[in-house]
Design a protein around this motif. Structure first.
Motif, short mmCIF file in Angstrom:
data_model
loop_
_atom_site.label_atom_id
_atom_site.label_comp_id
_atom_site.label_asym_id
_atom_site.label_seq_id
_atom_site.Cartn_x
_atom_site.Cartn_y
_atom_site.Cartn_z
N GLN A 186 0.84 -1.20 0.00
CA GLN A 186 0.00 0.00 0.00
C GLN A 186 0.87 1.25 0.00
O GLN A 186 0.61 2.21 -0.73
CB GLN A 186 -0.94 0.01 1.21
N HIS A 187 1.91 1.24 0.82
CA HIS A 187 2.82 2.39 0.86
C HIS A 187 3.54 2.56 -0.47
O HIS A 187 3.70 3.70 -0.95
CB HIS A 187 3.85 2.23 2.00
N LEU A 188 3.96 1.47 -1.07
CA LEU A 188 4.64 1.56 -2.37
C LEU A 188 3.70 2.12 -3.44
O LEU A 188 4.12 2.93 -4.28
CB LEU A 188 5.17 0.20 -2.78
N GLN A 235 2.71 11.97 -9.93
CA GLN A 235 2.18 13.34 -9.79
C GLN A 235 3.31 14.36 -9.77
O GLN A 235 3.23 15.40 -10.41
CB GLN A 235 1.34 13.44 -8.52
N THR A 236 4.38 14.05 -9.06
CA THR A 236 5.54 14.93 -9.01
C THR A 236 6.17 15.09 -10.39
O THR A 236 6.55 16.19 -10.79
CB THR A 236 6.59 14.40 -8.01
N GLU A 261 1.22 4.20 -2.90
CA GLU A 261 1.11 5.64 -2.62
C GLU A 261 2.34 6.39 -3.09
O GLU A 261 2.22 7.48 -3.67
CB GLU A 261 0.90 5.86 -1.12
N VAL A 262 3.50 5.82 -2.87
CA VAL A 262 4.74 6.46 -3.31
C VAL A 262 4.77 6.55 -4.83
O VAL A 262 5.16 7.58 -5.39
CB VAL A 262 5.98 5.69 -2.77
N GLU A 263 4.34 5.49 -5.50
CA GLU A 263 4.32 5.50 -6.96
C GLU A 263 3.38 6.59 -7.48
O GLU A 263 3.72 7.34 -8.40
CB GLU A 263 3.87 4.13 -7.50
N THR A 264 2.20 6.71 -6.86
CA THR A 264 1.26 7.75 -7.25
C THR A 264 1.87 9.14 -7.03
O THR A 264 1.75 10.02 -7.89
CB THR A 264 -0.05 7.62 -6.43
N ASP A 265 2.52 9.32 -5.90
CA ASP A 265 3.16 10.61 -5.61
C ASP A 265 4.27 10.92 -6.61
O ASP A 265 4.42 12.07 -7.05
CB ASP A 265 3.74 10.62 -4.18
N LEU A 266 5.04 9.91 -6.99
CA LEU A 266 6.12 10.12 -7.96
C LEU A 266 5.58 10.49 -9.34
O LEU A 266 6.13 11.37 -10.01
CB LEU A 266 7.00 8.87 -8.06
#
Length: 81
Positions: A24-26, A35-36, A28-33
């Motif tokens: 789940q954290h990975l 978006q960034t 979220e991190v992928e989504t954030d990356l």
């Protein structure tokens, strides 16, 4: 022996939960990356356009200065921003 099986089952269940939580954290991190990366791409485009506009303005000013130095009159439609 049943105690070891129960303990093994509990450990397996605990590790499965930790793995799911990590996934789940990975995600979220992928989504954030992603978006960034999109925001960074937009910022780079805007920055590039701004630098091109600055270059065009400086070039126009240089041309006006060159005209003035040569004794000519610049076009009346030129506006300094």
């Amino acid at each position: 022996m049943p105690g070891k099986k129960l303990l093994g089952s509990q450990v397996k269940h605990l590790l499965s939960g930790v793995s799911d939580h990590g996934l789940q954290h990975l995600a979220e991190v992928e989504t954030d990356l992603v978006q960034t990366a999109l925001l960074l791409g937009e910022a780079i485009e805007k920055l590039g356009a701004s630098f091109i506009a600055i270059h065009a303005a400086v070039t126009a000013q240089h041309e006006t200065i060159d005209l003035l130095l040569s004794g000519q009159t610049p076009a009346a439609d030129y506006e300094a921003n």
